[in-house]
Design an enzyme around this catalytic site. Structure first.
Site, PDB file in Angstrom:
ATOM      1  N   ARG A 107       0.852  -1.194   0.000  1.00  0.00           N
ATOM      2  CA  ARG A 107       0.000   0.000   0.000  1.00  0.00           C
ATOM      3  C   ARG A 107       0.885   1.241   0.000  1.00  0.00           C
ATOM      4  O   ARG A 107       1.711   1.414   0.885  1.00  0.00           O
ATOM      5  CB  ARG A 107      -0.903  -0.021   1.246  1.00  0.00           C
ATOM      6  CG  ARG A 107      -2.036   0.981   1.198  1.00  0.00           C
ATOM      7  CD  ARG A 107      -3.016   0.710   2.316  1.00  0.00           C
ATOM      8  NE  ARG A 107      -3.769  -0.507   2.072  1.00  0.00           N
ATOM      9  CZ  ARG A 107      -4.860  -0.565   1.300  1.00  0.00           C
ATOM     10  NH1 ARG A 107      -5.327   0.518   0.710  1.00  0.00           N
ATOM     11  NH2 ARG A 107      -5.490  -1.708   1.121  1.00  0.00           N
ATOM     12  N   THR A 111      -0.589   7.674  -1.193  1.00  0.00           N
ATOM     13  CA  THR A 111      -1.896   7.617  -1.882  1.00  0.00           C
ATOM     14  C   THR A 111      -2.837   6.599  -1.241  1.00  0.00           C
ATOM     15  O   THR A 111      -4.037   6.603  -1.505  1.00  0.00           O
ATOM     16  CB  THR A 111      -1.711   7.209  -3.352  1.00  0.00           C
ATOM     17  OG1 THR A 111      -1.194   5.871  -3.386  1.00  0.00           O
ATOM     18  CG2 THR A 111      -0.767   8.149  -4.089  1.00  0.00           C
TER      19      THR A 111
END
Ligand code: URA
Length: 212
Positions: A107, A111
């Site tokens: 991840r 963002t």
């Protein structure tokens, strides 16, 4: 409107028993890994229930006959790294001719979007049924991203198989990919503030690999 994906919860007593043992915080790494293998083996049996059959002539020691054999598309297993690895050997033990690909996601801290850092798939994956593996379907973000990455490579026949699913993860995966059926051994209550499934079994990767 696209047909809504289905959710299959396998309530076989052996699966339920073994998942309960996996949940137990006192279950050590070795046993947890063995249980993950056994649950995956039993799940493979259920996930492949709809495989098409065709007739084949076989000569037994007594006489010739027409019998059934599995036909249609070949299978590929694709674990999402790293916890998905814990489901591969069990599945391969009853579908040994399946090919195995791997997909790794992280991840992006800025963002918060899943980014693919590794993807190696069998060359003919687009013509196979792909069983995507991750023991925990939590937010559904990684699972949905992994399905998108597979679809970008022309793979459209995808089943998602996990051990424990959260309702939030099911909803999100089906929101993004209503064509993907979800197979799990248990549907739990929800996600806590750390995005862990509760009651769940903790961090599946850590428990499989003894990293905590
Ligand atoms: N991943 C895990 O390993 N466990 C959870 O509870 C949620 C995501």
């Amino acid at each position: 409107m696209a047909e809504q994906g289905k959710v299959f919860v396998f309530d076989h007593p052996l699966i339920q028993h073994k998942v309960t043992r996996m949940r137990d915080v006192n279950t050590p790494t070795k046993e947890f890994r063995e249980l993950a293998n056994e649950v995956s083996l039993l799940m493979a049996y259920e996930v492949t229930r709809d495989l098409p059959l065709s007739d084949v002539e076989v000569e037994t020691p007594v006489q010739k006959g027409v019998f059934k054999e599995v036909s249609g598309k070949k299978l590929a297993l694709v674990p999402i790294l790293r916890a998905g690895l814990g489901m591969v050997d069990g599945m391969l033990s009853i579908i040994p001719s399946a090919k195995v690909g791997h997909i790794g996601l992280y991840r992006d801290p800025e963002t918060v979007e899943p980014v693919e850092y590794y993807c190696k798939l069998p060359e003919d994956s687009a013509s196979r049924t792909v069983i995507l593996l991750d023991p925990m379907l939590a937010t559904g973000g990684s699972a949905a991203a992994a399905v998108s990455f597979l679809k970008e490579r022309g793979i459209n026949d995808i089943k998602f198989c996990c051990i424990i699913a959260a309702p939030e993860g099911i909803q999100e995966l089906h929101r993004q990919h209503p064509d993907v059926n979800i197979y799990c051994a248990a549907e739990d209550e929800g996600l806590n503030e750390h995005f862990y499934i509760y009651p769940g079994l903790g961090d599946a990767g850590d428990r499989l690999f003894g990293t905590k």
